[in-house]
Design a protein around this motif. Structure first.
Motif, PDB file in Angstrom:
ATOM      1  N   ALA A  43       3.824 -14.480  -1.620  1.00 23.72           N
ATOM      2  CA  ALA A  43       3.897 -13.310  -2.424  1.00 23.72           C
ATOM      3  C   ALA A  43       2.286 -13.101  -2.714  1.00 23.72           C
ATOM      4  N   ASP A  44       1.846 -12.016  -3.137  1.00 22.36           N
ATOM      5  CA  ASP A  44       0.342 -11.709  -3.245  1.00 22.36           C
ATOM      6  C   ASP A  44       0.150 -11.033  -4.565  1.00 22.36           C
ATOM      7  N   GLY A  45       0.969 -11.328  -5.726  1.00 23.24           N
ATOM      8  CA  GLY A  45       0.607 -10.862  -6.764  1.00 23.24           C
ATOM      9  C   GLY A  45       1.421  -9.487  -7.367  1.00 23.24           C
ATOM     10  N   GLY A  46       2.154  -8.725  -6.303  1.00 29.59           N
ATOM     11  CA  GLY A  46       3.217  -8.112  -6.276  1.00 29.59           C
ATOM     12  C   GLY A  46       4.350  -8.230  -7.057  1.00 29.59           C
ATOM     13  N   ASP A  47       5.322  -7.226  -6.818  1.00 35.28           N
ATOM     14  CA  ASP A  47       6.784  -7.480  -7.212  1.00 35.28           C
ATOM     15  C   ASP A  47       7.255  -9.113  -7.099  1.00 35.28           C
ATOM     16  N   HIS A  48       8.023  -9.705  -7.755  1.00 35.63           N
ATOM     17  CA  HIS A  48       8.488 -10.892  -7.669  1.00 35.63           C
ATOM     18  C   HIS A  48       7.935 -12.074  -7.487  1.00 35.63           C
ATOM     19  N   THR A  49       6.439 -12.049  -7.600  1.00 40.10           N
ATOM     20  CA  THR A  49       5.349 -13.044  -7.786  1.00 40.10           C
ATOM     21  C   THR A  49       5.801 -14.095  -8.683  1.00 40.10           C
ATOM     22  N   SER A  50       5.871 -13.710  -9.814  1.00 37.18           N
ATOM     23  CA  SER A  50       6.140 -14.758 -10.813  1.00 37.18           C
ATOM     24  C   SER A  50       7.360 -15.529 -10.845  1.00 37.18           C
ATOM     25  N   PHE A  51       8.476 -14.848 -10.265  1.00 37.41           N
ATOM     26  CA  PHE A  51       9.760 -15.533  -9.937  1.00 37.41           C
ATOM     27  C   PHE A  51       9.601 -16.903  -8.866  1.00 37.41           C
ATOM     28  N   VAL A  88       3.399 -17.566 -16.410  1.00 36.75           N
ATOM     29  CA  VAL A  88       3.199 -16.713 -15.240  1.00 36.75           C
ATOM     30  C   VAL A  88       3.979 -15.349 -15.631  1.00 36.75           C
ATOM     31  N   ILE A  89       3.097 -14.377 -15.857  1.00 37.85           N
ATOM     32  CA  ILE A  89       3.648 -13.136 -16.051  1.00 37.85           C
ATOM     33  C   ILE A  89       3.375 -11.932 -15.195  1.00 37.85           C
ATOM     34  N   GLU A  90       4.344 -11.457 -14.775  1.00 32.41           N
ATOM     35  CA  GLU A  90       4.148 -10.141 -13.962  1.00 32.41           C
ATOM     36  C   GLU A  90       4.107  -8.864 -14.777  1.00 32.41           C
ATOM     37  N   VAL A  91       3.069  -8.202 -14.327  1.00 33.10           N
ATOM     38  CA  VAL A  91       3.047  -6.762 -15.225  1.00 33.10           C
ATOM     39  C   VAL A  91       4.089  -6.000 -14.726  1.00 33.10           C
ATOM     40  N   ALA A  92       4.758  -5.972 -13.681  1.00 34.25           N
ATOM     41  CA  ALA A  92       5.952  -5.192 -13.431  1.00 34.25           C
ATOM     42  C   ALA A  92       6.827  -5.194 -14.326  1.00 34.25           C
ATOM     43  N   GLU A  93       6.962  -6.435 -15.157  1.00 37.43           N
ATOM     44  CA  GLU A  93       8.254  -6.680 -16.038  1.00 37.43           C
ATOM     45  C   GLU A  93       7.971  -6.009 -17.365  1.00 37.43           C
ATOM     46  N   LEU A 134      -0.527  -8.704 -11.122  1.00 38.94           N
ATOM     47  CA  LEU A 134      -0.878  -7.253 -11.410  1.00 38.94           C
ATOM     48  C   LEU A 134       0.001  -6.021 -10.848  1.00 38.94           C
ATOM     49  N   GLY A 135       0.647  -6.476  -9.742  1.00 38.63           N
ATOM     50  CA  GLY A 135       1.486  -5.749  -8.922  1.00 38.63           C
ATOM     51  C   GLY A 135       2.585  -4.827  -9.587  1.00 38.63           C
ATOM     52  N   GLY A 136       2.891  -3.627  -9.161  1.00 36.44           N
ATOM     53  CA  GLY A 136       4.043  -2.916  -9.687  1.00 36.44           C
ATOM     54  C   GLY A 136       3.972  -2.341 -10.912  1.00 36.44           C
ATOM     55  N   ALA A 250      -7.358  -1.800 -10.523  1.00 35.15           N
ATOM     56  CA  ALA A 250      -5.908  -2.520 -10.051  1.00 35.15           C
ATOM     57  C   ALA A 250      -5.204  -2.453 -11.506  1.00 35.15           C
ATOM     58  N   ALA A 251      -3.699  -2.088 -11.327  1.00 36.52           N
ATOM     59  CA  ALA A 251      -2.933  -1.944 -12.284  1.00 36.52           C
ATOM     60  C   ALA A 251      -3.498  -0.865 -13.496  1.00 36.52           C
ATOM     61  N   GLY A 252      -4.009   0.072 -13.178  1.00 36.70           N
ATOM     62  CA  GLY A 252      -4.278   1.196 -13.942  1.00 36.70           C
ATOM     63  C   GLY A 252      -5.578   0.713 -14.670  1.00 36.70           C
ATOM     64  N   GLY A 253      -6.396  -0.157 -14.374  1.00 31.74           N
ATOM     65  CA  GLY A 253      -7.580  -0.371 -15.173  1.00 31.74           C
ATOM     66  C   GLY A 253      -7.264  -1.883 -15.748  1.00 31.74           C
ATOM     67  N   LEU A 254      -6.101  -2.541 -15.742  1.00 35.78           N
ATOM     68  CA  LEU A 254      -5.886  -3.795 -16.404  1.00 35.78           C
ATOM     69  C   LEU A 254      -6.790  -5.133 -15.925  1.00 35.78           C
ATOM     70  N   ALA A 255      -6.966  -4.968 -14.561  1.00 34.80           N
ATOM     71  CA  ALA A 255      -7.962  -6.036 -13.913  1.00 34.80           C
ATOM     72  C   ALA A 255      -9.383  -5.730 -14.674  1.00 34.80           C
ATOM     73  N   ALA A 256      -9.715  -4.719 -14.842  1.00 31.86           N
ATOM     74  CA  ALA A 256     -11.237  -4.618 -15.623  1.00 31.86           C
ATOM     75  C   ALA A 256     -11.190  -5.098 -17.056  1.00 31.86           C
ATOM     76  N   ALA A 257     -10.179  -4.416 -17.681  1.00 28.41           N
ATOM     77  CA  ALA A 257      -9.644  -5.000 -19.010  1.00 28.41           C
ATOM     78  C   ALA A 257      -9.866  -6.500 -19.331  1.00 28.41           C
ATOM     79  N   PHE A 258      -8.964  -7.417 -18.300  1.00 30.13           N
ATOM     80  CA  PHE A 258      -8.796  -8.572 -18.415  1.00 30.13           C
ATOM     81  C   PHE A 258     -10.405  -9.165 -18.184  1.00 30.13           C
ATOM     82  N   SER A 259     -10.981  -8.807 -17.241  1.00 29.32           N
ATOM     83  CA  SER A 259     -12.251  -9.584 -16.942  1.00 29.32           C
ATOM     84  C   SER A 259     -13.268  -9.357 -18.045  1.00 29.32           C
ATOM     85  N   VAL A 260     -13.492  -8.014 -18.612  1.00 33.61           N
ATOM     86  CA  VAL A 260     -14.633  -7.816 -19.459  1.00 33.61           C
ATOM     87  C   VAL A 260     -14.326  -8.491 -20.870  1.00 33.61           C
ATOM     88  N   PHE A 261     -12.956  -8.178 -21.399  1.00 34.42           N
ATOM     89  CA  PHE A 261     -12.589  -8.516 -22.733  1.00 34.42           C
ATOM     90  C   PHE A 261     -12.104  -9.924 -22.873  1.00 34.42           C
TER      91      PHE A 261
END
Length: 385
Positions: A43-51, A88-93, A134-136, A250-261
């Motif tokens: 998997a690459d971070g998309g759907d089902h990666t956490s499982f 391990v949390i999948e944003v798609a969930e 972050l996928g999905g 990525a993921a509507g800006g979540l990647a930036a938020a995680f990095s900066v904050f």
């Protein structure tokens, strides 16, 4: 006896990576080829990666009730690995199609609040180490929903505390990071993503990903204005730029938020997945690698899982066969170089819906034929000896 390593990604909206691996194994078995088969779906971070990551790391899945992308209750699954110390949390969930029952609305009404709620649930149980896939997602909120749940405070022009969505973020005049830093000071975040898009501009979160998430042209303009305003407030408050984060869109800006904050470590999803699941140990035992995913083209070279494992195989001079639902009519040299064989699984003209419904049968049939070819050459080589 040949050792065949089966390591496919999912065929999106058709089969999970595990289901694809099972179909490939069935095709080998149907061919009559006696080979030793090892499965390591990827998997690459998309759907089902956490499982998948949780399963390969011998962890356990759990569920929690949170708010979905449009703030309706949803049941989110997440994994715990490392003896329950890492979530391990999948944003798609929390913020993906599952959470909205497949019915898109404007991303201006979207929120990552549920992701923040799930992280909070884990923090309260003593977990401080997080892997975020972050996928999905269907949100474009720059992570403000998540950040508010983790303590970030927004204030209007009258210094009154507000809890905005993207659609009403223009009323925000200032923000305070104090509670956010206090609440997350002991946390470590590793974020998996596979795009390089920035937060803002024509290649950013609103313009590139907004239409996929239900955004109209007017919505895209409004989302861009919201994200620009959030960028300005963030820089004034922290002296850090959300837009300078590589892959921050990525993921509507979540990647930036995680990095900066949250000082997150952004990782290429497929590379990190292979590292943490010890893929190279599986590869050491292989004579042939079989991989694949729903669509493979030049864009796959930008960090997609099949290319990642094919590169590892190439370094070890292990032949790699790939299958896909869709490949270019003319395969680019830069793509072909990683594969001994790159094959589409379709065998007749059919509508996309029908093709996706037939994915398993098409994989089994294609691999059965490929296996017969391998079997023939393998036997010929043995007979010469």
């Amino acid at each position: 006896m040949l050792n065949i390593l089966i390591a496919p990604n999912s065929f999106k909206n058709s089969l999970t990576a595990e289901e694809v691996a099972d179909a490939i194994a069935q095709g080998i078995q149907n061919s009559g080829f006696k080979a030793k088969v090892l499965m390591h779906p990827i998997a690459d971070g998309g759907d089902h990666t956490s499982f998948l990551l949780t399963k390969l790391r011998n962890g356990a899945m759990h569920t929690a009730k949170v708010k979905g992308a449009y703030l309706k209750p949803t049941q989110a699954s997440y994994g715990l690995i490392n003896n329950g110390k890492t979530a391990v949390i999948e944003v798609a969930e929390t913020s993906g199609f599952k959470s909205i029952k497949q019915k898109l609305k404007s991303p201006l009404e979207s929120s990552t609040k549920g992701l923040g709620e799930l992280i909070n649930t884990c923090i309260k149980s003593g977990i401080t180490d997080f892997i975020i896939c972050l996928g999905g997602s269907v949100t474009v909120d720059g992570g403000i929903g998540m950040l508010q749940e983790l303590g970030l405070e927004f204030f209007d022009g009258n210094k009154k505390l507000v809890r905005p969505l993207p659609k009403d973020f223009d009323k925000v005049d200032a923000m305070d990071l104090g509670k956010l830093k206090e609440q997350t000071s002991k946390c470590k975040f590793t974020v998996l993503c596979d795009v390089n898009n920035p937060l803002l501009g024509k290649e950013g979160a609103a313009h590139v990903f907004g239409p996929q998430k239900g955004a109209s042209p007017d919505d895209i303009r409004n989302l861009e204005e919201f994200l620009q305003h959030f960028e300005s407030l963030t820089f004034n408050c922290s002296k850090k730029s959300l837009n300078k984060v590589l892959g921050g869109g990525a993921a509507g800006g979540l990647a930036a938020a995680f990095s900066v904050f949250l000082n997150a470590d952004l990782k290429k999803g497929a590379e990190y997945f292979c590292e943490i699941t010890e893929f190279e140990k599986s590869l050491q035992k292989a004579d042939i690698l079989i991989t694949g995913e729903g669509s493979m083209d030049s864009q796959s070279l930008e960090g997609k899982a099949p290319i990642t494992v094919a590169k590892l195989a190439k370094r070890k001079k292990i032949p790699c066969i790939a299958i896909a639902g869709k490949i270019p009519l003319e395969i680019p040299d830069e793509l072909q170089q990683y594969f001994t064989m790159l094959m589409p699984i379709g065998n007749q003209p059919e509508e996309i819906k029908e093709a996706m419904a037939n994915t398993k049968n098409n994989i089994v049939r294609t691999i059965e034929q490929i296996s017969k070819l391998i079997h023939s050459f393998h036997n010929k080589g043995q007979n010469k000896d």
